[in-house]
Design an enzyme around this catalytic site. Structure first.
Site, PDB file in Angstrom:
ATOM      1  N   HIS A  16     109.986  -6.328  30.865  1.00  0.00           N
ATOM      2  CA  HIS A  16     108.660  -5.748  31.165  1.00  0.00           C
ATOM      3  C   HIS A  16     108.600  -4.351  30.554  1.00  0.00           C
ATOM      4  CE1 HIS A  16     105.012  -4.793  33.345  1.00  0.00           C
ATOM      5  NE2 HIS A  16     105.606  -3.751  33.909  1.00  0.00           N
ATOM      6  N   ASP A  23     101.697   3.166  38.093  1.00  0.00           N
ATOM      7  CA  ASP A  23     101.412   2.584  39.408  1.00  0.00           C
ATOM      8  C   ASP A  23     102.688   2.423  40.237  1.00  0.00           C
ATOM      9  OD1 ASP A  23     101.940   0.539  37.380  1.00  0.00           O
ATOM     10  OD2 ASP A  23     101.535  -0.953  38.941  1.00  0.00           O
ATOM     11  N   HIS A  24     103.832   2.837  39.682  1.00  0.00           N
ATOM     12  CA  HIS A  24     105.105   2.792  40.413  1.00  0.00           C
ATOM     13  C   HIS A  24     105.681   4.184  40.673  1.00  0.00           C
ATOM     14  CE1 HIS A  24     105.442  -1.655  39.828  1.00  0.00           C
ATOM     15  NE2 HIS A  24     104.530  -1.330  38.929  1.00  0.00           N
ATOM     16  N   HIS A  66     106.167   2.909  34.905  1.00  0.00           N
ATOM     17  CA  HIS A  66     104.705   2.776  34.870  1.00  0.00           C
ATOM     18  C   HIS A  66     104.056   3.572  36.011  1.00  0.00           C
ATOM     19  CE1 HIS A  66     104.769  -1.128  32.250  1.00  0.00           C
ATOM     20  NE2 HIS A  66     104.785  -0.023  31.528  1.00  0.00           N
ATOM     21  N   ASP A 103     108.143  -5.117  38.618  1.00  0.00           N
ATOM     22  CA  ASP A 103     107.239  -5.959  37.825  1.00  0.00           C
ATOM     23  C   ASP A 103     108.008  -6.960  36.969  1.00  0.00           C
ATOM     24  OD1 ASP A 103     105.170  -4.517  38.899  1.00  0.00           O
ATOM     25  OD2 ASP A 103     104.543  -3.563  37.023  1.00  0.00           O
ATOM     26  N   HIS A 141     103.592  -6.274  43.201  1.00  0.00           N
ATOM     27  CA  HIS A 141     102.152  -6.554  43.168  1.00  0.00           C
ATOM     28  C   HIS A 141     101.820  -7.817  43.959  1.00  0.00           C
ATOM     29  CE1 HIS A 141     100.774  -3.692  40.005  1.00  0.00           C
ATOM     30  NE2 HIS A 141     102.017  -3.805  39.572  1.00  0.00           N
ATOM     31  N   HIS A 178     110.735   1.124  37.444  1.00  0.00           N
ATOM     32  CA  HIS A 178     110.387   1.439  36.050  1.00  0.00           C
ATOM     33  C   HIS A 178     109.306   2.510  36.037  1.00  0.00           C
ATOM     34  CE1 HIS A 178     107.299  -1.499  37.077  1.00  0.00           C
ATOM     35  NE2 HIS A 178     106.649  -1.277  35.951  1.00  0.00           N
TER      36      HIS A 178
HETATM   37 FE    FE Z   1     103.012  -2.503  38.087  1.00  0.00          FE
HETATM   38 ZN    ZN Z   2     104.773  -2.237  35.277  1.00  0.00          ZN
END
Ligand code: FE
Ligand code: ZN
Length: 252
Positions: A109, A57-58, A55, A126, A164, A53
């Site tokens: 999410h 941090d990905h 986001h 996530d 995570h 996805h």
């Molecule tokens: Fe994340």
């Molecule tokens: Zn996420």
């Protein structure tokens, strides 16, 4: 045999590297420098990227990685600007590796979150965490519950690779929901021991998650009763209990 290793990045993210000792497909590269260092130390060259996805941090490491290694990026259309957009049910040949993964659409999410499963390994971003699940940022709880229900259909021996390291915090909450669940108590002891020595608590088998993860146990009486007591109203098992447990966790 597919080798799967965790590259820790940022505060608590894992980039999963699927490799054969020479080529690696990287899942959710949120930050480039630790990935480049990991590759260099092993003499492994990236051959492809999977994105669950959009986001940051990905996907944050994509520009720097693609600058050095212009490899195909498989993922949902938003954010990652994938060279190979994916859809539910697609079977992907992993570039440079003799294995395939299947795409499972798992909105909740985010609206366009996908998971990848192959060779007995699930990469769930996530959507599913050990003893927890993602927040329903863009989807409602029933949408996320339906997505988790699809993951629940996979074989119990499937190794679950989350994006995570949230396990210890999730265990605190899970034990609030089911303090008397012996499988949960055992997972708690084991996960704490792993983290004390700096090891990941992942992957974990789906069978174990079914025994310990309250979000995968909302059809069961123990979780339904706990959530009903917490909210002060009688809840139906399944999606209604899930929505209450998700809201309960969001309070903590
Ligand atoms: Fe994340
Ligand atoms: Zn996420």
């Amino acid at each position: 045999m597919m080798i799967v290793e965790a590259i820790p990045i940022l505060a608590d993210n894992y980039v999963w590297a699927l490799h054969d000792g020479r080529s690696a497909v990287l899942v959710d590269p949120g930050d480039a420098p630790p990935i480049l260092a990991w590759l260099e130390a092993r003499g492994i060259v990236p051959s492809g990227i999977l994105v669950t996805h959009h986001h940051w941090d990905h996907v944050g490491g994509l520009p720097a990685l693609l600058d050095r290694f212009p490899v195909p990026v498989f993922g949902p259309t938003r954010g990652a600007a994938p060279s190979r957009p994916v859809a539910d049910g697609d079977i992907l040949d992993l570039p440079g590796l003799p294995w395939q993964v299947r795409v499972i659409d798992t909105p909740g999410h985010t609206r366009d979150h996908v998971c990848f499963v192959g060779e007995g390994h699930l990469f769930c971003g996530d959507t599913l965490f050990s003893c927890g699940c993602g927040r329903a940022f863009e989807g409602d709880p029933p949408t996320l519950y339906a997505s988790l229900s699809r993951l629940m259909e996979l074989p119990g021996e499937t190794q679950v690779h989350c994006a995570h390291e949230y396990t210890l915090a999730n265990l605190d909450f899970a034990l609030d929901v089911e303090p008397d669940n012996p499988a949960l108590q055992a997972r708690d002891r084991e996960a704490r021991a792993l983290r004390r020595t700096g090891q990941p608590t992942l992957p974990v088998s789906l069978a174990r998650e079914r025994e310990t993860n309250p979000f995968l146990r909302c059809h069961l009486e123990s979780v339904r009763v706990a959530a009903s007591q917490h909210t002060g109203r009688a809840l139906a098992p399944g999606a209604q209990t899930f929505a209450a447990v998700r809201a309960w966790k969001d309070e903590e």
